[in-house]
Write an enzyme that holds these catalytic residues in place. Structure first.
Site, PDB file in Angstrom:
ATOM      1  N   CYS A 130      23.790 -16.399 -31.661  1.00  0.00           N
ATOM      2  CA  CYS A 130      24.862 -17.404 -31.745  1.00  0.00           C
ATOM      3  C   CYS A 130      25.394 -17.592 -33.153  1.00  0.00           C
ATOM      4  O   CYS A 130      26.394 -18.292 -33.354  1.00  0.00           O
ATOM      5  CB  CYS A 130      24.362 -18.745 -31.213  1.00  0.00           C
TER       6      CYS A 130
ATOM      7  N   GLU B 263      27.544 -11.791 -28.682  1.00  0.00           N
ATOM      8  CA  GLU B 263      26.227 -11.264 -28.356  1.00  0.00           C
ATOM      9  C   GLU B 263      26.181 -10.878 -26.883  1.00  0.00           C
ATOM     10  O   GLU B 263      25.124 -10.575 -26.347  1.00  0.00           O
ATOM     11  CB  GLU B 263      25.128 -12.268 -28.692  1.00  0.00           C
TER      12      GLU B 263
ATOM     13  N   HIS C  97      25.461 -25.960 -33.828  1.00  0.00           N
ATOM     14  CA  HIS C  97      25.431 -25.061 -32.676  1.00  0.00           C
ATOM     15  C   HIS C  97      24.869 -25.867 -31.501  1.00  0.00           C
ATOM     16  O   HIS C  97      23.866 -26.562 -31.643  1.00  0.00           O
ATOM     17  CB  HIS C  97      24.541 -23.839 -32.954  1.00  0.00           C
TER      18      HIS C  97
HETATM   19  P1  HMG Z   1      13.208 -27.249 -18.983  1.00  0.00           P
HETATM   20  O1  HMG Z   1      11.887 -26.860 -19.530  1.00  0.00           O
HETATM   21  O2  HMG Z   1      13.492 -26.970 -17.535  1.00  0.00           O
HETATM   22  O3  HMG Z   1      13.503 -28.788 -19.216  1.00  0.00           O
HETATM   23  O4  HMG Z   1      14.342 -26.530 -19.805  1.00  0.00           O
HETATM   24  P2  HMG Z   1      12.513 -29.962 -19.687  1.00  0.00           P
HETATM   25  O5  HMG Z   1      11.496 -30.200 -18.659  1.00  0.00           O
HETATM   26  O6  HMG Z   1      12.084 -29.723 -21.102  1.00  0.00           O
HETATM   27  O7  HMG Z   1      13.565 -31.184 -19.664  1.00  0.00           O
HETATM   28  C1  HMG Z   1      14.648 -31.201 -20.529  1.00  0.00           C
HETATM   29  C2  HMG Z   1      14.823 -32.622 -21.025  1.00  0.00           C
HETATM   30  O8  HMG Z   1      15.250 -33.436 -19.915  1.00  0.00           O
HETATM   31  C3  HMG Z   1      13.535 -33.255 -21.538  1.00  0.00           C
HETATM   32  O9  HMG Z   1      13.889 -34.068 -22.638  1.00  0.00           O
HETATM   33  C4  HMG Z   1      13.069 -34.127 -20.358  1.00  0.00           C
HETATM   34  O10 HMG Z   1      12.273 -35.223 -20.751  1.00  0.00           O
HETATM   35  C5  HMG Z   1      14.418 -34.593 -19.830  1.00  0.00           C
HETATM   36  P3  HMG Z   1      13.077 -33.938 -24.049  1.00  0.00           P
HETATM   37  O11 HMG Z   1      11.696 -34.290 -23.756  1.00  0.00           O
HETATM   38  O12 HMG Z   1      13.226 -32.486 -24.476  1.00  0.00           O
HETATM   39  O13 HMG Z   1      13.807 -34.879 -24.966  1.00  0.00           O
HETATM   40  N1  HMG Z   1      14.413 -35.018 -18.431  1.00  0.00           N
HETATM   41  C6  HMG Z   1      15.083 -36.094 -17.977  1.00  0.00           C
HETATM   42  N2  HMG Z   1      15.841 -37.013 -18.612  1.00  0.00           N
HETATM   43  C7  HMG Z   1      16.413 -38.014 -17.846  1.00  0.00           C
HETATM   44  N3  HMG Z   1      16.220 -38.124 -16.502  1.00  0.00           N
HETATM   45  C8  HMG Z   1      15.475 -37.222 -15.837  1.00  0.00           C
HETATM   46  C9  HMG Z   1      14.848 -36.156 -16.584  1.00  0.00           C
HETATM   47  N4  HMG Z   1      14.065 -35.107 -16.250  1.00  0.00           N
HETATM   48  C10 HMG Z   1      13.796 -34.435 -17.395  1.00  0.00           C
HETATM   49  N5  HMG Z   1      15.307 -37.349 -14.513  1.00  0.00           N
HETATM   50  C11 HMG Z   1      15.222 -25.729 -21.898  1.00  0.00           C
HETATM   51  C12 HMG Z   1      14.912 -26.950 -21.040  1.00  0.00           C
HETATM   52  C13 HMG Z   1      16.124 -26.129 -23.035  1.00  0.00           C
HETATM   53  C14 HMG Z   1      13.924 -25.149 -22.434  1.00  0.00           C
HETATM   54  C15 HMG Z   1      15.947 -24.675 -21.007  1.00  0.00           C
HETATM   55  O14 HMG Z   1      17.181 -25.154 -20.569  1.00  0.00           O
HETATM   56  C16 HMG Z   1      16.163 -23.339 -21.704  1.00  0.00           C
HETATM   57  O15 HMG Z   1      15.278 -22.501 -21.798  1.00  0.00           O
HETATM   58  N6  HMG Z   1      17.427 -23.098 -22.204  1.00  0.00           N
HETATM   59  C17 HMG Z   1      17.747 -21.851 -22.914  1.00  0.00           C
HETATM   60  C18 HMG Z   1      17.219 -21.841 -24.323  1.00  0.00           C
HETATM   61  C19 HMG Z   1      17.918 -22.821 -25.244  1.00  0.00           C
HETATM   62  O16 HMG Z   1      19.019 -23.277 -24.968  1.00  0.00           O
HETATM   63  N7  HMG Z   1      17.283 -23.125 -26.387  1.00  0.00           N
HETATM   64  C20 HMG Z   1      17.859 -23.998 -27.391  1.00  0.00           C
HETATM   65  C21 HMG Z   1      17.502 -23.609 -28.818  1.00  0.00           C
HETATM   66  S1  HMG Z   1      17.770 -21.873 -29.135  1.00  0.00           S
HETATM   67  C22 HMG Z   1      19.485 -21.734 -29.370  1.00  0.00           C
HETATM   68  O17 HMG Z   1      20.167 -22.704 -29.500  1.00  0.00           O
HETATM   69  C23 HMG Z   1      20.058 -20.340 -29.403  1.00  0.00           C
HETATM   70  C24 HMG Z   1      20.784 -19.893 -28.133  1.00  0.00           C
HETATM   71  O18 HMG Z   1      22.041 -20.539 -28.035  1.00  0.00           O
HETATM   72  C25 HMG Z   1      20.919 -18.387 -28.102  1.00  0.00           C
HETATM   73  C26 HMG Z   1      21.453 -17.671 -29.320  1.00  0.00           C
HETATM   74  O19 HMG Z   1      21.279 -18.016 -30.472  1.00  0.00           O
HETATM   75  O20 HMG Z   1      22.042 -16.608 -29.094  1.00  0.00           O
HETATM   76  C27 HMG Z   1      20.007 -20.279 -26.869  1.00  0.00           C
END
Ligand code: HMG
Length: 393
Positions: A115, A83, A237
């Site tokens: 993906c 992709e 994935h």
């Molecule tokens: P964010 O909003 O900056 O992070 O980005 P957050 O505030 O949600 O924190 C992440 C986690 O860390 C949370 O855990 C926090 O609590 C924890 P959760 O509540 O989710 O269980 N946290 C801590 N833990 C321990 N100690 C600390 C601490 N601070 C916070 N000090 C987000 C997170 C994944 C949204 C971002 O990285 C993102 O947008 N990533 C890209 C999108 C993505 O990967 N999505 C996944 C599903 S879609 C997919 O898999 C398809 C893809 O591969 C593409 C395709 O198909 O082509 C992306």
């Protein structure tokens, strides 16, 4: 019925490694958000002379060299899933075909659905081998995940390629017939043609991922799939490893499996080994998880594995297979470990320069790339919009 499965494989990733602790330091936040919160430690960074074509060819080349001349000639289809394609029209598979010096009588094309693309290639390959059991299909899932700098997605970048040889003489895994499918139109993650980085709604993407996994699982069950608790390990994935854990917990609750948290962890954690340090490799990610599993677990012969392949936009497929005893003699653990350990660490400034300053001329101008990769193939340059590839020797 013909047994179809994975006969051999290859793996390549970017030659540099960037630590998420260094990203956290730049952001002035606790590194545990990444190390614990999303379950990621580092990601691979490509050099200027690495792209999805050089990763793909580098993943496949050693595997091709291992084949007998007859087996090599039996590869009549090459599918590259990506992709992060380098051309809107010409398939990356044509470049890979040239670098691998496959014969002219090969069907070579590119396939895309976020993906999920690698699994689309796999499903296509199984159909071809079912019709022509004497043929082999080479599929390569290859991607470099790019998000905007200083966006929440930046921590979930990475890149890798996994090549799989699909045939009627598998030595690693034999696929089951059951496949569970689910598609819905969602704007959780996408990349319009003019952009080099993805648009993403992170929170929505997590919700859609989980919804699609449950829906695809139900379809898998309805089509004669194995019971959840019969699966020794599940390869999901992995955009980040915690995503797999979240989905696995939801799926277990959905199925009322009655497993303890440590049962659930045992069904999953062995697939995290490489993804934690390679990052999201989009189409390749689930297969990187699979390699991390089979290259380090010695007790898998005869065990059933589950695969949960998600691609944003959105599509999910669940399938399964049985590990063959010959996997122990076919795996390449030392080569993978050497490749991963050879990645040179880069600091924050170097990572940013490599990740966002890579050659992408939009006016036909010429660009020669420095020879930095440690992979067998390299992008030598771009001139008049033509990409020139070479061997690294
Ligand atoms: P964010 O909003 O900056 O992070 O980005 P957050 O505030 O949600 O924190 C992440 C986690 O860390 C949370 O855990 C926090 O609590 C924890 P959760 O509540 O989710 O269980 N946290 C801590 N833990 C321990 N100690 C600390 C601490 N601070 C916070 N000090 C987000 C997170 C994944 C949204 C971002 O990285 C993102 O947008 N990533 C890209 C999108 C993505 O990967 N999505 C996944 C599903 S879609 C997919 O898999 C398809 C893809 O591969 C593409 C395709 O198909 O082509 C992306």
């Amino acid at each position: 019925m013909t047994t179809i499965g994975i006969e051999d494989y290859g793996f390549a990733t970017g030659s540099r490694r960037f630590e998420l602790a260094d990203l956290a330091e730049h952001e002035g936040i606790d590194a545990n958000k990444y190390l614990v919160g999303i379950g990621q430690e580092a990601f691979s960074v490509p050099t200027f002379d690495e792209d999805i074509v050089t990763l793909a060819a580098s993943a496949a080349t050693t595997m091709i060299d291992r084949l007998s001349p007859d087996a090599r000639d039996s590869i009549r289809t090459l599918i590259v899933a990506t992709e992060s394609g380098i051309d809107q029209s010409k398939a990356a598979a044509i470049y890979v075909h040239e670098l691998l010096e496959l014969g002219p009588h090969v069907r070579a094309f590119e396939i895309k659905q976020a993906c999920y693309g690698g699994t689309a290639a796999l499903a296509t390959a199984q159909g071809i081998v079912a019709r022509h059991p004497d043929e082999r299909v080479l599929i390569v899932a290859t991607d470099i995940a790019r998000y905007d700098p200083d966006s929440s997605g930046e921590a979930t970048q990475g890149g890798a390629a996994v090549a799989l040889l699909i045939s009627a003489s598998p030595r690693i895994l034999a696929f089951d017939k059951a496949q569970g499918l689910s598609t819905e139109d969602a704007m959780d993650f996408w990349r319009p043609n003019y952009r080099t980085t993805a648009r993403v709604d992170g929170r929505l993407s997590i919700q859609v991922y989980i919804r699609q996994v449950l829906s695809a699982w139900d379809d898998y069950s309805g089509h004669g799939g194995r019971p959840f608790t019969d699966l020794h390990t599940l390869c999901y994935h992995q955009p980040f490893t915690k995503m797999a854990s979240k989905a696995h917990l939801k799926l277990a609750r959905h199925l009322e499996s009655g497993q303890t948290p440590s049962d659930l962890d045992a069904q999953l954690a062995p697939t995290f080994r490489y993804n934690r340090i390679v990052g999201n490799s989009y189409t390749a990610s689930m297969y990187v998880g699979f390699l991390g599993l089979i290259e380090h677990a010695d007790d898998l012969a005869g065990r059933a594995l589950g695969f949960v392949s998600y691609g944003s936009g959105a599509m999910c497929e669940v399938f399964s297979g049985e590990v063959l005893p010959t996997y122990l003699k076919t795996r390449h653990t030392e080569a993978t470990t050497a490749m991963l350990d050879a990645r040179q660490p880069v600091d924050f400034a170097t990572y940013r320069e490599l990740y966002y300053g890579y050659p992408n001329p939009t006016d036909g101008s010429a660009f020669e790339t420095p020879h930095d990769t440690s992979l067998p193939f390299r992008l030598a340059g771009i001139d008049h919009d033509e990409r020139r590839y070479a061997t690294s020797a």
